[in-house]
Design an enzyme around this catalytic site. Structure first.
Site, short mmCIF file in Angstrom:
data_model
loop_
_atom_site.label_atom_id
_atom_site.label_comp_id
_atom_site.label_asym_id
_atom_site.label_seq_id
_atom_site.Cartn_x
_atom_site.Cartn_y
_atom_site.Cartn_z
N ASP A 111 42.61 30.21 36.58
CA ASP A 111 41.61 30.76 35.67
C ASP A 111 42.16 31.15 34.31
OD1 ASP A 111 39.21 30.43 36.99
OD2 ASP A 111 39.51 32.19 38.25
N ASP B 190 34.80 26.50 39.96
CA ASP B 190 35.03 27.36 38.79
C ASP B 190 36.01 26.74 37.80
OD1 ASP B 190 34.54 28.48 41.35
OD2 ASP B 190 34.81 30.51 40.63
N1 GLY Z 1 35.45 32.72 39.43
C1 GLY Z 1 35.04 33.60 40.46
C2 GLY Z 1 33.59 33.89 40.48
O1 GLY Z 1 32.80 33.17 39.89
O2 GLY Z 1 33.21 34.87 41.08
#
Ligand code: GLY
Length: 380
Positions: free
Chosen positions: A93, A156
């Site tokens: 991320d 994600d």
């Molecule tokens: N990236 C984690 C979520 O969307 O909760």
């Protein structure tokens, strides 16, 4: 002015007023989700959410020039150097984390150190690419308990790819872009279903790349349609198309957006999973709405056909109006978040019916785009 945008100026000024107030309380924290209206601080500067608060402040600073926002954003970005230096806690991320902070500061002020931070984050992200499976590995050992993270990939990640496209442009180094596209192609093949719904997690054999298993993750189950996952896909594919011009990514953005829009309830704010059992208590997820709306506004910019442009623009405006009318907290001093009604993790009953900092961020991002649109339309 276009009648359907008449509410936007006031909403923007309400957001600015609200954040001027809350920024004094939240200040130099890393807010993630609210409990009884108060943002909890994540004490892990490597957490995926840490870029959203400074990112939100930059969006407001860009239009309002309010100096304290700039100061907090710069402070937060420098506190994120710890995980970048320590390396071991870095996960996929990094896009969420350094796009909204360092790339933003570099774009605004040509800050050399910010550029280097984002390039280092991009190199970390590129290093997570599994060459046999052609996917970006989401997490590290200890990040997840459910499955072996060596072969885990999640929807994600689509939102992290712009960091790689950006690095490719900055360094004239196509290898970053090739990795991003290889990952996007795997997501297109293994995550996006024919009907435009998406999976949250896919586990691959990390040696030969075969699919081992699908997981429901933060969604209802492995066959369901987690609405924030859908929003990551819509927005992420639209961004991949923007950076590459490859029509298959636009087609994926449209397919996932059409599914999302078709499933929306009357007020245009989705439930947390489009296939979860539905009754009057089923939680909404305003963060999915906000991220999707911002992505659908991007789609409206990217498609060429005028009717399609209008169709997607109107769909995004309806979502944002739904959020503004029912979930915005502008006058409520007991709520630090801008939007209530977020759902972080319903299966684990974590962060349900609260404010989520990424919901607030994408709402402000989308509203900022609408403010620009009004200006653009008034000068034509
Ligand atoms: N990236 C984690 C979520 O969307 O909760």
């Amino acid at each position: 002015m276009d009648r359907k945008l008449m509410w936007v100026d006031k909403a923007w000024s309400d957001i600015f007023t609200k954040v001027k107030k809350t920024s004094k309380d939240i200040s130099v924290d890393f807010p993630s989700m609210t409990s009884e209206g108060v943002y909890c601080n994540t004490h892990a500067p490597w957490a995926w959410v840490v870029g959203f608060w400074p990112g939100l402040l930059w969006l407001l600073y860009e239009k309002e020039n309010y100096l304290p926002f700039k100061e907090i954003a710069i402070d937060r970005e420098s506190k994120m150097d710890g995980p970048l230096d320590e390396y071991v806690n870095i996960h996929h991320d990094v896009g969420f984390m350094w796009q909204l902070t360092s790339i933003k500061q570099y774009e605004l002020f040509d800050n050399h150190q910010s550029r280097i931070r984002a390039l280092r984050a991009a190199s970390h992200l590129a290093s997570r690419f599994n060459i046999n499976g052609r996917f970006i590995t989401a997490w590290n050992k200890n990040d997840v308990s459910a499955a072996d993270p060596k072969g885990l990939s999640i929807i994600d990640s689509m939102m992290n790819l712009p960091l790689l496209y950006w690095a490719a442009e900055q360094l004239d180094a196509p290898r970053f872009k090739l990795i991003a596209m290889a990952h996007a192609d795997t997501v297109l093949k293994e995550f996006v279903r024919e009907d435009g719904s998406v999976r949250h997690m896919v586990e691959f054999d990390y040696l030969n790349g075969d699919v081992i298993s699908y997981y429901g993750g933060q969604g209802y189950n492995e066959d369901s349609a987690w609405s924030r996952g859908a929003s990551w896909a819509i927005h992420g594919f639209a961004l991949s198309y923007k950076y590459t011009g490859e029509s298959r990514y636009l087609e994926a953005a449209l397919r996932t957006a059409n599914f999302f829009i078709d499933q929306l309830p009357e007020d245009s704010v989705p439930h947390w999973d489009f296939r979860a059992p539905l009754d009057e208590n089923t939680p909404r997820d305003t963060s999915a709405a906000a991220c999707a709306a911002s992505g659908i506004l991007l789609i409206a910019e990217l498609v060429e056909d005028q009717d399609l442009k209008e169709h997607y623009f109107t769909a995004a405006v309806n979502i944002l109006k739904g959020l503004n009318d029912k979930y915005a907290t502008y006058g409520d001093d007991n709520e630090q978040g801008i939007l209530t009604g977020g759902a972080f993790n319903c299966p684990k009953k974590l962060g349900v019916n609260c404010s989520l900092i990424y919901g607030d961020y994408y709402f402000v991002e989308a509203m900022s785009k609408l403010v620009d649109k009004i200006k653009e339309r008034s000068t034509h």
